[in-house]
Design a protein around this motif. Structure first.
Motif, PDB file in Angstrom:
ATOM      1  N   THR A 185       0.859  -1.394  -0.196  1.00 26.68           N
ATOM      2  CA  THR A 185       0.019  -0.097   0.038  1.00 26.68           C
ATOM      3  C   THR A 185       0.855   1.090  -0.087  1.00 26.68           C
ATOM      4  OG1 THR A 185      -1.624  -1.220   1.363  1.00 26.68           O
ATOM      5  CG2 THR A 185      -1.898   1.225   1.109  1.00 26.68           C
ATOM      6  N   LEU A 186       0.465   2.282  -0.759  1.00 27.36           N
ATOM      7  CA  LEU A 186       1.269   3.471  -0.833  1.00 27.36           C
ATOM      8  C   LEU A 186       0.435   4.404  -0.206  1.00 27.36           C
ATOM      9  CD1 LEU A 186       3.375   4.975  -2.248  1.00 27.36           C
ATOM     10  CD2 LEU A 186       1.782   5.744  -4.001  1.00 27.36           C
ATOM     11  N   THR A 187       0.812   5.032   0.997  1.00 25.13           N
ATOM     12  CA  THR A 187       0.430   6.169   1.716  1.00 25.13           C
ATOM     13  C   THR A 187       1.110   7.430   1.532  1.00 25.13           C
ATOM     14  OG1 THR A 187       1.698   5.289   3.768  1.00 25.13           O
ATOM     15  CG2 THR A 187      -0.461   4.364   3.306  1.00 25.13           C
ATOM     16  N   GLY A 188       1.213   8.389   2.562  1.00 26.57           N
ATOM     17  CA  GLY A 188       1.814   9.567   2.365  1.00 26.57           C
ATOM     18  C   GLY A 188       2.427   9.994   4.093  1.00 26.57           C
ATOM     19  N   LYS A 189       3.090  10.923   3.891  1.00 21.80           N
ATOM     20  CA  LYS A 189       3.542  11.476   5.245  1.00 21.80           C
ATOM     21  C   LYS A 189       4.044  12.679   5.352  1.00 21.80           C
ATOM     22  CE  LYS A 189       7.262  10.682   9.011  1.00 21.80           C
ATOM     23  NZ  LYS A 189       6.205  10.516   9.885  1.00 21.80           N
ATOM     24  N   GLU A 190       3.549  13.456   6.390  1.00 22.37           N
ATOM     25  CA  GLU A 190       3.891  14.928   6.230  1.00 22.37           C
ATOM     26  C   GLU A 190       5.350  15.144   6.390  1.00 22.37           C
ATOM     27  OE1 GLU A 190       1.641  17.309   5.927  1.00 22.37           O
ATOM     28  OE2 GLU A 190      -0.150  16.128   6.125  1.00 22.37           O
ATOM     29  N   CYS A 191       5.928  16.066   5.450  1.00 17.67           N
ATOM     30  CA  CYS A 191       7.375  16.320   5.466  1.00 17.67           C
ATOM     31  C   CYS A 191       8.024  17.774   5.487  1.00 17.67           C
ATOM     32  CB  CYS A 191       7.948  15.360   4.243  1.00 17.67           C
ATOM     33  SG  CYS A 191       7.169  16.272   2.792  1.00 17.67           S
ATOM     34  N   GLY A 192       7.031  18.708   5.582  1.00 18.90           N
ATOM     35  CA  GLY A 192       7.205  20.014   5.745  1.00 18.90           C
ATOM     36  C   GLY A 192       6.953  20.630   4.453  1.00 18.90           C
ATOM     37  N   LEU A 193       6.552  19.825   3.101  1.00 21.74           N
ATOM     38  CA  LEU A 193       6.027  20.422   2.146  1.00 21.74           C
ATOM     39  C   LEU A 193       4.792  20.522   1.704  1.00 21.74           C
ATOM     40  CD1 LEU A 193       8.286  18.334  -0.464  1.00 21.74           C
ATOM     41  CD2 LEU A 193       9.061  20.530   0.575  1.00 21.74           C
ATOM     42  N   LYS A 194       4.113  21.252   0.956  1.00 20.50           N
ATOM     43  CA  LYS A 194       2.935  21.350   0.646  1.00 20.50           C
ATOM     44  C   LYS A 194       2.192  20.157   0.474  1.00 20.50           C
ATOM     45  CE  LYS A 194       3.270  26.108  -1.600  1.00 20.50           C
ATOM     46  NZ  LYS A 194       2.825  26.872  -2.697  1.00 20.50           N
TER      47      LYS A 194
END
Length: 320
Positions: free
Chosen positions: A300-309
């Protein structure tokens, strides 16, 4: 002291569209400014109405490599109907000057000449020889501009040498690098690491012979057109050069969270590998690594807050 914005407006209002160029009009204008400031110069005509202008200030005892401030004075064509303001009037509106050449590259001519004159006016002691070079014909290949200058001799003071010899071993400030790029609260000014180029491939398509003493079947042209069409349909694989990768990582690192900055620094050491980055009970992958791994490993592909928009693409596997 000459006012740079006023100088730029004057340069823009001298139409040097190439072709035909006719840069001599602008170069003569620069000549008059140099004369007023008592700075030696040479104008060399490379073709009718075209040429190059070199001025210099020499150090009493040069300790460092010569510096050449170089720009070109021709511009590409501008259709007035496509402009909000007339392209050769240099109108200033809300702090912006509108006109052909304001960014390519009469603004550089204005900036470099202003700096060059300031050396003279402020009597700054020179540790190196400094040259101001305004050229023609850059927009059409430089045959009457820089290339002509490099191939011909020029006399500076008591020394005569070719332009190529003048450039050899010198530091040069010219156009290139691109426009400023914002990164968080910082502004980045770019430097080129290379120039675009082209490759030429030649195909010969022979026509089949036909009856008659003079005429062939014409199928050669038909098949050549088909070949061109087939080539046009091809989708070429793209690749990101290492210098571009490093630039993107540096630019992104300005805004990235501390964890992601550490990831990017580690990733830079292994650019050709998929990096498994330990976070808690998982080895995580981010950005392009995550996109590739999620597809190949069917995870599964998810996402993570990283400081970018936008969240960084992320996928992972348990570490145990």
């Amino acid at each position: 002291m000459i006012e740079p914005a006023a100088l730029l407006k004057d340069l823009v209002r001298i139409n040097t569209t190439n072709p035909p160029g006719e840069e001599e009009k602008l170069l003569l204008y620069l000549e008059r400014i140099l004369q007023e400031h008592g700075i030696p110069y040479v104008y060399q005509e490379s073709a009718k109405g075209r040429g190059n202008l070199l001025a210099w200030q020499l150090a009493d005892q040069a300790e460092e490599a010569p510096l050449i401030l170089m720009s070109h004075t021709d511009v590409v064509a501008a259709q007035a109907s496509q402009w909000k303001f007339p392209p050769f009037e240099a109108q200033e509106v809300d702090g912006y000057i509108y006109g052909r050449g304001t960014v390519d590259t009469k603004q550089l001519t204005a900036m470099e000449l202003t700096a060059f004159l300031a050396l003279k006016e402020k009597e700054i002691p020179l540790k190196r020889d400094v040259y101001f070079l305004a050229t023609s014909d850059e927009e059409s290949g430089s045959a009457y501009g820089l290339q002509w200058f490099l191939d011909h001799e020029i006399t500076v003071g008591e020394t005569t040498k070719t332009g190529r010899e003048l450039f050899r071993g010198s530091d040069v400030i010219s156009e290139g690098g691109g426009f400023p790029v914002g990164g968080g609260k910082r502004e980045f000014y770019l430097c080129e690491s290379g120039q675009k180029s082209c490759g030429t491939v030649e195909f010969t398509v022979k026509a089949k012979s036909a009856k008659g003493a003079f005429f062939t079947s014409g199928d050669g042209m038909e098949r050549a057109m088909g070949l061109a069409e087939d080539i046009g349909k091809q989708k070429l694989d793209g690749r990101v050069l290492d210098t571009v990768k490093q630039f993107e990582q540096k630019l992104a690192g300005v805004q990235l969270s501390p964890m992601m900055q550490h990831y990017m620094e580690t990733k830079k050491e292994y650019p050709d590998c998929i990096l498994f980055y330990r976070l808690g009970d998982f080895y995580e992958m981010f950005f392009d690594d995550a996109l590739k791994a999620s597809k190949e490993l069917e995870i599964t592909l998810t996402g993570k807050e990283c400081g970018l928009k936008e969240r960084a693409p992320m996928c992972g596997v348990p570490f145990h």
